[in-house]
Design a protein around this motif. Structure first.
Motif, PDB file in Angstrom:
ATOM      1  N   ASP A 107       0.843  -1.195   0.000  1.00  0.00           N
ATOM      2  CA  ASP A 107       0.000   0.000   0.000  1.00  0.00           C
ATOM      3  C   ASP A 107       0.880   1.248   0.000  1.00  0.00           C
ATOM      4  O   ASP A 107       1.883   1.314   0.715  1.00  0.00           O
ATOM      5  CB  ASP A 107      -0.879  -0.012   1.250  1.00  0.00           C
ATOM      6  CG  ASP A 107      -1.688   1.274   1.413  1.00  0.00           C
ATOM      7  OD1 ASP A 107      -2.195   1.772   0.398  1.00  0.00           O
ATOM      8  OD2 ASP A 107      -1.805   1.766   2.550  1.00  0.00           O
ATOM      9  N   LYS A 170      -4.156   3.352  -4.561  1.00  0.00           N
ATOM     10  CA  LYS A 170      -3.621   3.037  -3.237  1.00  0.00           C
ATOM     11  C   LYS A 170      -2.543   1.947  -3.278  1.00  0.00           C
ATOM     12  O   LYS A 170      -1.473   2.101  -2.694  1.00  0.00           O
ATOM     13  CB  LYS A 170      -4.759   2.590  -2.309  1.00  0.00           C
ATOM     14  CG  LYS A 170      -5.658   3.708  -1.848  1.00  0.00           C
ATOM     15  CD  LYS A 170      -4.972   4.562  -0.792  1.00  0.00           C
ATOM     16  CE  LYS A 170      -4.784   3.821   0.516  1.00  0.00           C
ATOM     17  NZ  LYS A 170      -4.031   4.630   1.512  1.00  0.00           N
ATOM     18  N   LEU A 171      -2.825   0.835  -3.896  1.00  0.00           N
ATOM     19  CA  LEU A 171      -1.901  -0.299  -3.894  1.00  0.00           C
ATOM     20  C   LEU A 171      -0.996  -0.258  -5.121  1.00  0.00           C
ATOM     21  O   LEU A 171      -1.429   0.093  -6.217  1.00  0.00           O
ATOM     22  CB  LEU A 171      -2.669  -1.626  -3.894  1.00  0.00           C
ATOM     23  CG  LEU A 171      -3.510  -1.936  -2.653  1.00  0.00           C
ATOM     24  CD1 LEU A 171      -4.190  -3.286  -2.808  1.00  0.00           C
ATOM     25  CD2 LEU A 171      -2.653  -1.937  -1.399  1.00  0.00           C
ATOM     26  N   SER A 184      -1.461  -7.272  -4.975  1.00  0.00           N
ATOM     27  CA  SER A 184      -2.671  -6.523  -5.337  1.00  0.00           C
ATOM     28  C   SER A 184      -3.648  -7.406  -6.106  1.00  0.00           C
ATOM     29  O   SER A 184      -4.874  -7.277  -5.948  1.00  0.00           O
ATOM     30  CB  SER A 184      -2.310  -5.294  -6.174  1.00  0.00           C
ATOM     31  OG  SER A 184      -1.606  -5.665  -7.350  1.00  0.00           O
TER      32      SER A 184
END
Length: 515
Positions: A107, A170-171, A184
């Motif tokens: 993250d 985000k990831l 992910s």
């Protein structure tokens, strides 16, 4: 589809997808590409590959670009690819981002446009864990296309779908599971429902629960709920009320069995929340450790001369500095430079010393290092690897020897010391610098060197690939007692190849030095 664009007055054919029509400011793109092309002598087609990416790449390809991966995909040398994006950033084609990346879930915990805003203590909401980052680890640098040149949807994260926000914004895709699959991608298989909930709104999130556990997660705070899912716990409730407010999650008590369950999630906060429910398998007690694809680390960027040349205003504001776990430092000094100034005068000597500095800089850059500072006639340089540092030191010595060949006498006699270890990256006198015992030892090891000699410590001598590099050179091992160091250190003295040959092991009898 092939289209013809005029670049720097010359028509150029560029392949552009007929399925995608990005919004590009042609005038700014043209002007800024010209700046990059003129910045230095690039390898063939390097700038055109960058132009193709800017024109025809999908939004995802222009968001948080990894220059190391770009180099691999486009068959470009890594160092040139890093230089390319740094020059493109200076020209206004890209914005540079410093990312703090969670080692457990990949993250992007925080991102900063400037090194001065970077801090090293960070908390991952998804893992509920705290970390101390070093420039070698967890700090990575990426590049995103400037909105002035081309607009992509990631420039407005609040307008992204909940799915894109989590799995694109985000990831990162750089965290890899032991089976070779990006974390992910694995995480996508766990998500049962994912949505954005506006302030004051309620969302009914229906999940078909299976044995294991259900994890509810606000992807921007610590707000979570966790329910085991077990057979024999009774009837699954028709719904479970959940309230989100200011980073906290309050869920009604419930015992959940396999089957359909509805979480009635209300956002009582003042900001939108991206919330999801994940189905965790029964064997999810310990997550496998991730490894990461190669990326541009903060350490590598600080040992890149182009960054130091063009981003001088970047400083480290963190009071304690930022840790570097492994860096190799080279210190050089000119022996007898005072006599040179007296013999040929200050101006002439200054000009000659500047020539010597340029040769040392060239050798440093050629071997993936950066000059940190000059002190009088001395140079301090930092390198990613000890092998690069030793090769640079040998090239420095040869370059100075070339300077002497055009002179009536040997005016330039170089002394070099090399040491490897941990350090702290700091800002001293408005300049990015290194601080700590590794710096002190490197400087004192240089003081041990005689003229035309390179001294390296055990930490450098035993580093990967160093033995092969120094094999042709006579090496004398000594034991040195350095000021501020509690025990004697092994130091290896590399003479010139035309010097007295080394013995079978490359070592002569041990000597003891005090410095």
């Amino acid at each position: 589809m092939n289209c013809v664009f005029t670049f720097n007055g010359t028509p150029r054919m560029v392949e552009v997808s007929s399925q995608y029509n990005p919004m590009i400011d042609e005038k700014k793109l043209e002007e800024r590409l010209v700046v990059v092309e003129k910045a230095k002598s690039w390898s063939p087609r390097v700038v055109s590959r960058l132009e193709m990416l800017l024109r025809s790449g999908m939004d995802e390809a222009l968001y948080r670009i990894n220059p190391i991966l770009f180099a691999e995909e486009k068959s470009i040398a890594e160092a040139e690819a890093v230089d390319l994006f740094l020059h493109a950033c200076v020209a206004g084609l890209f914005d540079m981002d410093w990312l703090l990346v969670c080692p457990m879930c990949s993250d992007v915990v925080e991102s900063f446009r400037s090194l001065r805003k970077l801090h090293t203590h960070f908390h991952c909401h998804l893992c509920q864990s705290d970390y101390d980052a070093a420039l070698d680890d967890y700090i990575t640098v990426t590049f995103t296309v400037s909105p002035a040149v081309r607009s992509i949807r990631f420039h407005k994260p609040d307008a992204l779908s909940a799915w894109d926000y989590v799995f694109q914004y985000k990831l990162t895709s750089g965290g890899i599971m032991p089976d070779g699959v990006p974390w992910s991608e694995t995480a996508k298989q766990l998500v049962r429902v994912l949505t954005r909930i506006e302030p004051g709104s309620t969302a009914n999130l229906e999940v078909d629960a299976t044995e294991g556990a259900l994890l509810g997660q606000d992807f921007d705070s610590d707000a979570q709920f966790f329910f085991p899912v077990e057979r024999g716990t009774g009837v699954t409730p028709s719904y479970v009320p959940v309230t989100l407010d200011r980073g906290k999650c309050v869920a009604a008590a419930a015992r959940i069995a396999p089957g359909k369950v509805v979480f009635e999630v209300r956002n009582d906060g003042k900001l939108p929340v991206v919330f999801g429910v994940l189905q965790l398998p029964e064997a999810a007690s310990q997550r496998p450790k991730l490894h990461f694809t190669p990326s541009l680390s903060g350490k590598r960027l600080l040992t890149t001369q182009t960054f130091r040349d063009f981003f001088r205003s970047e400083v480290i504001s963190a009071a304690e500095g930022i840790a570097v776990l492994d860096v190799t430092l080279v210190f050089t000094d000119l022996k007898g430079s005072t006599a040179l100034y007296e013999r040929i005068g200050d101006l002439n000597a200054y000009i000659q010393v500047q020539r010597h500095f340029q040769h040392l800089l060239d050798a440093t850059v050629r071997h993936n290092g950066a000059v940190t500072k000059t002190i009088g006639d001395a140079v301090m340089a930092a390198f990613l690897t000890s092998a690069d540092a030793v090769q640079a030191a040998l090239d420095m010595r040869e370059a100075v020897d070339q300077l002497n060949r055009d002179r009536l006498q040997r005016d330039f006699i170089l002394k070099i010391g090399v040491h490897r270890g941990a350090a702290i990256a700091v800002t001293l006198n408005e300049r990015l610098d290194y601080f700590g015992q590794t710096v002190n030892i490197a400087a004192r090891v240089q003081n041990l060197a005689d003229g035309d000699e390179i001294c390296i410590t055990e930490e450098v001598y035993s580093a990967p690939a160093v033995a092969e590099i120094i094999a042709p050179y006579p090496v004398v091992k000594s034991e040195a007692e350095l000021k501020g160091v509690s025990k004697a250190m092994s130091v290896y003295h590399l003479a010139r190849m035309e010097s007295q040959p080394a013995n079978q092991h490359g070592d002569a009898d041990a000597k003891t030095y005090h410095k």
